[in-house]
Design a protein around this motif. Structure first.
Motif, PDB file in Angstrom:
ATOM      1  N   GLU B  76      43.061  44.896  35.535  1.00 41.16           N
ATOM      2  CA  GLU B  76      43.202  43.799  34.582  1.00 41.16           C
ATOM      3  C   GLU B  76      42.835  42.526  35.322  1.00 41.16           C
ATOM      4  OE1 GLU B  76      47.951  43.064  34.648  1.00 41.16           O
ATOM      5  OE2 GLU B  76      47.316  45.096  34.170  1.00 41.16           O
ATOM      6  N   PHE B  77      42.324  41.538  34.609  1.00 43.46           N
ATOM      7  CA  PHE B  77      41.967  40.308  35.302  1.00 43.46           C
ATOM      8  C   PHE B  77      42.253  39.074  34.469  1.00 43.46           C
ATOM      9  CE2 PHE B  77      38.055  41.616  33.167  1.00 43.46           C
ATOM     10  CZ  PHE B  77      37.605  40.434  32.593  1.00 43.46           C
ATOM     11  N   THR B  78      42.411  37.940  35.157  1.00 40.13           N
ATOM     12  CA  THR B  78      42.544  36.652  34.488  1.00 40.13           C
ATOM     13  C   THR B  78      41.491  35.718  35.068  1.00 40.13           C
ATOM     14  OG1 THR B  78      44.172  35.958  36.124  1.00 40.13           O
ATOM     15  CG2 THR B  78      45.042  36.856  34.094  1.00 40.13           C
ATOM     16  N   MET B  79      40.970  34.841  34.219  1.00 36.17           N
ATOM     17  CA  MET B  79      39.959  33.878  34.648  1.00 36.17           C
ATOM     18  C   MET B  79      40.456  32.478  34.345  1.00 36.17           C
ATOM     19  SD  MET B  79      36.459  35.747  33.261  1.00 36.17           S
ATOM     20  CE  MET B  79      35.846  34.156  32.878  1.00 36.17           C
ATOM     21  N   GLU B  80      40.198  31.587  35.286  1.00 36.68           N
ATOM     22  CA  GLU B  80      40.621  30.204  35.090  1.00 36.68           C
ATOM     23  C   GLU B  80      39.442  29.293  35.397  1.00 36.68           C
ATOM     24  OE1 GLU B  80      43.354  26.979  37.369  1.00 36.68           O
ATOM     25  OE2 GLU B  80      43.590  29.089  37.918  1.00 36.68           O
ATOM     26  N   LYS B  81      39.064  28.435  34.458  1.00 37.10           N
ATOM     27  CA  LYS B  81      37.914  27.543  34.667  1.00 37.10           C
ATOM     28  C   LYS B  81      38.274  26.475  35.692  1.00 37.10           C
ATOM     29  CE  LYS B  81      34.322  25.162  32.050  1.00 37.10           C
ATOM     30  NZ  LYS B  81      33.194  26.048  32.402  1.00 37.10           N
ATOM     31  N   VAL B  82      37.388  26.239  36.658  1.00 34.27           N
ATOM     32  CA  VAL B  82      37.653  25.164  37.643  1.00 34.27           C
ATOM     33  C   VAL B  82      36.442  24.246  37.739  1.00 34.27           C
ATOM     34  CG1 VAL B  82      39.383  26.277  39.091  1.00 34.27           C
ATOM     35  CG2 VAL B  82      36.978  26.758  39.510  1.00 34.27           C
TER      36      VAL B  82
END
Lengths: 82, 82
Positions: B76-82
């Motif tokens: 499972e993964f999470t993405m965070e815009k930077v």
């Protein structure tokens, strides 16, 4: 009882050859946009104790003595009562 | 750019010898209350893409082809815009 989740990461100043290897593999497969890959450990277990402070102390010691290498790794954990 | 965090776990039906070994070590050290230890991977990396759908697709393929073993692991993964 508590469900515990621990994440063990290498300190950012410490080289991560496993991460580098995976990243080179990614580049060879054509995934050019991936960088800064670092691989740590994700550990789950149960602690069969009722007192939260005692359980926390047990988890800390377990991490310190068995799960993380104190020379190169840091750990963080979360506990959830079940 | 996105910062991505992936967790790779063995399916619960698959034996986890590494977890068992650590747990036996814990018992030998006197931590009797710990059970059900399972060890997975925690991976961090950056994806240098602007379009979220494209980035997500790249991450999925990277996980499928390099990070997780599709026979015995889920990710499972999470993405965070930077």
């Amino acid at each position: 009882m508590y469900k515990v989740t621990v994440i063990v990461k290498r300190r950012s100043t410490i080289l991560d050859p496993q991460g580098k290897a995976v990243e080179q593999g990614a580049k060879l497969l054509g995934y050019e946009n991936i960088s800064g890959t670092r691989i740590g450990k994700y550990i789950e277990f149960d602690v069969d104790m009722e007192n939260e402070t005692d359980a926390e102390e047990e988890v800390k010691q377990f991490c310190d003595k068995l799960l993380a290498n104190p020379n190169i790794e840091d750990f963080e954990f979360t506990m959830e009562k079940v």
